[in-house]
Design a protein around this motif. Sequence first.
Motif, mmCIF file in Angstrom:
data_model
loop_
_atom_site.group_PDB
_atom_site.id
_atom_site.type_symbol
_atom_site.label_atom_id
_atom_site.label_comp_id
_atom_site.label_asym_id
_atom_site.label_seq_id
_atom_site.Cartn_x
_atom_site.Cartn_y
_atom_site.Cartn_z
ATOM 1 N N ASP A 80 -15.604 17.212 -0.577
ATOM 2 C CA ASP A 80 -14.603 17.992 -1.283
ATOM 3 C C ASP A 80 -13.269 17.243 -1.373
ATOM 4 O OD1 ASP A 80 -16.181 20.139 -1.914
ATOM 5 O OD2 ASP A 80 -15.425 21.458 -0.331
ATOM 6 N N THR A 81 -12.484 17.640 -2.366
ATOM 7 C CA THR A 81 -11.196 16.986 -2.621
ATOM 8 C C THR A 81 -10.074 18.017 -2.673
ATOM 9 O OG1 THR A 81 -11.583 17.107 -5.002
ATOM 10 C CG2 THR A 81 -12.286 15.081 -3.887
ATOM 11 N N PRO A 82 -9.791 18.714 -1.567
ATOM 12 C CA PRO A 82 -8.684 19.685 -1.583
ATOM 13 C C PRO A 82 -7.377 18.984 -1.941
ATOM 14 C CG PRO A 82 -9.355 19.183 0.672
ATOM 15 C CD PRO A 82 -10.381 18.564 -0.218
ATOM 16 N N ASP A 83 -6.511 19.699 -2.634
ATOM 17 C CA ASP A 83 -5.279 19.099 -3.147
ATOM 18 C C ASP A 83 -4.198 19.109 -2.074
ATOM 19 O OD1 ASP A 83 -3.282 18.024 -4.649
ATOM 20 O OD2 ASP A 83 -3.069 19.717 -6.027
ATOM 21 N N ARG A 84 -4.185 18.051 -1.258
ATOM 22 C CA ARG A 84 -3.150 17.853 -0.251
ATOM 23 C C ARG A 84 -3.120 16.365 0.090
ATOM 24 N NH1 ARG A 84 -4.751 19.901 5.705
ATOM 25 N NH2 ARG A 84 -2.797 18.779 6.034
ATOM 26 N N PRO A 85 -2.020 15.836 0.578
ATOM 27 C CA PRO A 85 -1.979 14.408 0.927
ATOM 28 C C PRO A 85 -2.968 14.100 2.050
ATOM 29 C CG PRO A 85 0.234 15.327 0.785
ATOM 30 C CD PRO A 85 -0.704 16.490 0.745
ATOM 31 N N TYR A 86 -3.752 13.041 1.862
ATOM 32 C CA TYR A 86 -4.721 12.628 2.885
ATOM 33 C C TYR A 86 -4.074 11.574 3.783
ATOM 34 C CZ TYR A 86 -7.740 14.811 -0.621
ATOM 35 O OH TYR A 86 -8.295 15.668 -1.536
ATOM 36 N N THR A 87 -3.141 12.037 4.594
ATOM 37 C CA THR A 87 -2.494 11.147 5.543
ATOM 38 C C THR A 87 -3.438 10.891 6.720
ATOM 39 O OG1 THR A 87 -1.390 13.121 6.382
ATOM 40 C CG2 THR A 87 -0.118 11.689 4.921
ATOM 41 N N ILE A 88 -3.067 9.955 7.575
ATOM 42 C CA ILE A 88 -3.980 9.534 8.641
ATOM 43 C C ILE A 88 -4.305 10.681 9.588
ATOM 44 C CG2 ILE A 88 -4.261 7.965 10.608
ATOM 45 C CD1 ILE A 88 -4.577 6.608 7.899
ATOM 46 N N ARG A 150 -0.676 -3.797 -4.396
ATOM 47 C CA ARG A 150 -1.942 -4.269 -4.970
ATOM 48 C C ARG A 150 -3.047 -3.234 -4.766
ATOM 49 N NH1 ARG A 150 -2.195 -8.919 -2.583
ATOM 50 N NH2 ARG A 150 -3.896 -8.644 -1.117
ATOM 51 N N MET A 151 -3.120 -2.676 -3.557
ATOM 52 C CA MET A 151 -4.133 -1.667 -3.270
ATOM 53 C C MET A 151 -3.924 -0.426 -4.149
ATOM 54 S SD MET A 151 -6.758 -0.632 -1.552
ATOM 55 C CE MET A 151 -6.893 -1.786 -0.179
ATOM 56 N N ARG A 152 -2.676 0.021 -4.248
ATOM 57 C CA ARG A 152 -2.372 1.221 -5.032
ATOM 58 C C ARG A 152 -2.686 1.003 -6.509
ATOM 59 N NH1 ARG A 152 2.750 1.282 -4.079
ATOM 60 N NH2 ARG A 152 3.288 0.224 -6.009
ATOM 61 N N ASP A 153 -2.215 -0.104 -7.061
ATOM 62 C CA ASP A 153 -2.339 -0.320 -8.505
ATOM 63 C C ASP A 153 -3.798 -0.555 -8.915
ATOM 64 O OD1 ASP A 153 0.377 -0.046 -8.538
ATOM 65 O OD2 ASP A 153 0.811 -2.178 -8.813
ATOM 66 N N SER A 154 -4.533 -1.344 -8.141
ATOM 67 C CA SER A 154 -5.918 -1.651 -8.521
ATOM 68 C C SER A 154 -6.805 -0.423 -8.388
ATOM 69 C CB SER A 154 -6.469 -2.800 -7.665
ATOM 70 O OG SER A 154 -6.568 -2.431 -6.304
ATOM 71 N N THR A 155 -6.563 0.379 -7.347
ATOM 72 C CA THR A 155 -7.378 1.578 -7.158
ATOM 73 C C THR A 155 -7.069 2.617 -8.225
ATOM 74 O OG1 THR A 155 -7.387 1.160 -4.764
ATOM 75 C CG2 THR A 155 -8.052 3.356 -5.497
ATOM 76 N N MET A 156 -5.801 2.837 -8.486
ATOM 77 C CA MET A 156 -5.426 3.837 -9.492
ATOM 78 C C MET A 156 -5.901 3.434 -10.882
ATOM 79 S SD MET A 156 -4.233 6.774 -10.033
ATOM 80 C CE MET A 156 -3.299 7.262 -8.588
ATOM 81 N N GLN A 200 -6.357 13.179 -9.082
ATOM 82 C CA GLN A 200 -5.480 13.819 -8.095
ATOM 83 C C GLN A 200 -5.910 13.479 -6.680
ATOM 84 O OE1 GLN A 200 -2.585 15.546 -8.739
ATOM 85 N NE2 GLN A 200 -2.350 15.229 -6.537
ATOM 86 N N ALA A 201 -7.213 13.407 -6.440
ATOM 87 C CA ALA A 201 -7.711 13.079 -5.103
ATOM 88 C C ALA A 201 -7.268 11.679 -4.687
ATOM 89 C CB ALA A 201 -9.234 13.191 -5.067
ATOM 90 N N ILE A 202 -7.399 10.700 -5.580
ATOM 91 C CA ILE A 202 -7.012 9.340 -5.196
ATOM 92 C C ILE A 202 -5.495 9.229 -5.073
ATOM 93 C CG2 ILE A 202 -6.751 8.166 -7.437
ATOM 94 C CD1 ILE A 202 -8.763 6.883 -4.418
ATOM 95 N N THR A 203 -4.760 10.010 -5.864
ATOM 96 C CA THR A 203 -3.304 10.065 -5.698
ATOM 97 C C THR A 203 -2.961 10.556 -4.297
ATOM 98 O OG1 THR A 203 -3.013 10.509 -8.059
ATOM 99 C CG2 THR A 203 -1.170 11.063 -6.613
#
Length: 287
Positions: A80-88, A150-156, A200-203
Motif C-alpha cells: 500500500d501507498t498511504p499518503d504520508r512522508p516515508y521517513t526513516i 541525482r537519486m531524486r531526479d533520476s527516480t522521479m 505521490q508515493a515516490i514523492t
Amino acid sequence: MTDLPEHISIWGELADVPHELRHVDVAGVRTRVLLAGAGPDLILLHGTGGHLEAYARDIRGLADGFRVVAYDMVGHGWSDTPDRPYTIDVLSDHLLGLMDALGIQRAHLSGESLGGWVVAWTAAHHPDRVDRLVLNTPGNIANKPEVMARMRDSTMAAVRDPSDATVRRRVEFLFHHKEMVTDELVLLRRAVYSRPGFVQAITNTLVLQDPVVRKDFAWEPGWVGKIAAPTLLLWTEHDPTGGLDEAAMLLDWLPDARLHVIADAGHWPQWEKVEEYLRVHREFLHE
C-alpha cells in the motif's frame, strides 16, 4: 544440449524453491511479503523505488539456512501507498509492525541502500529486535547534496515517464555491468511505477533526499554509535552512491563492525555477484 544462461528469469530463480507470496496487514498497510526456508529469521530490505524481486537471485541460497522474509516496504512495490512522508522512522515502524504480524521477536536484518538505512536505524532504536546486521551498499553516508539530487531526479523522472528508456536508465544506475539488466527487471519497475498514485508515493519516499527533512535521520555517530548488533558492511568497488571513504566513516562510528568489499560490482551486489554475496552472509550470520 543448448547451454542455458546463468539467469533465466525471476520465476526461474524461484521455480524449485518452496516459498509463499502473500499480503500481510501491517497496521492497516497491505504489505507484500515473500517467505522461504527455515531456521533463524533473516529479513531482506530493498532500496529506494524498489521491491522484493531485488533479492530474487538470493532466495534459494539463503533459504537453505534461514527463514527468509523479503517484502515491499510501505510505499513501494505492490504494498500500500498511504499518503504520508516515508521517513526513516516510518519505514522502521513498518518493519517492526511486519515482524509483529509474522510473530518474529528478533531477526537478522540485511538492507540494501535505503533498506540499509532503515535496518541501521531499527538496530539503533530497537536493539532488542535485532540479532545481526548487514548494511549492503547503504549509500551516501556523507549526505552529499549531489548524490541526493541525482537519486531524486533520476527516480522521479522514471516514475513520471515510466517508458522503457527512462526506467531502464534508472535500473542501469544500480549495476556496474549494465548488460545484466534484463527486460524483465525493467518491465517490473515499469509496472510498479505505473501504479495509480505512485507519483505521490515516490514523492513521499524522496523526501529523504531533501536536506531539511534528511537532517533528522542523517547518518551521524550519535545514533549509529548506539548499534549494539554485530554489523557487516558490504561494499563494492563501483557503488555510485558512496565510496570506501564512507565505509571507513561507518567503521569508526559502529561499535562492532567489519567490512567486506565485493569487486567488479555496483549498487546491487546481490544480483551481480550472487555467490560472494551469499557466502559472506552465511559466514557472518552463522558465526
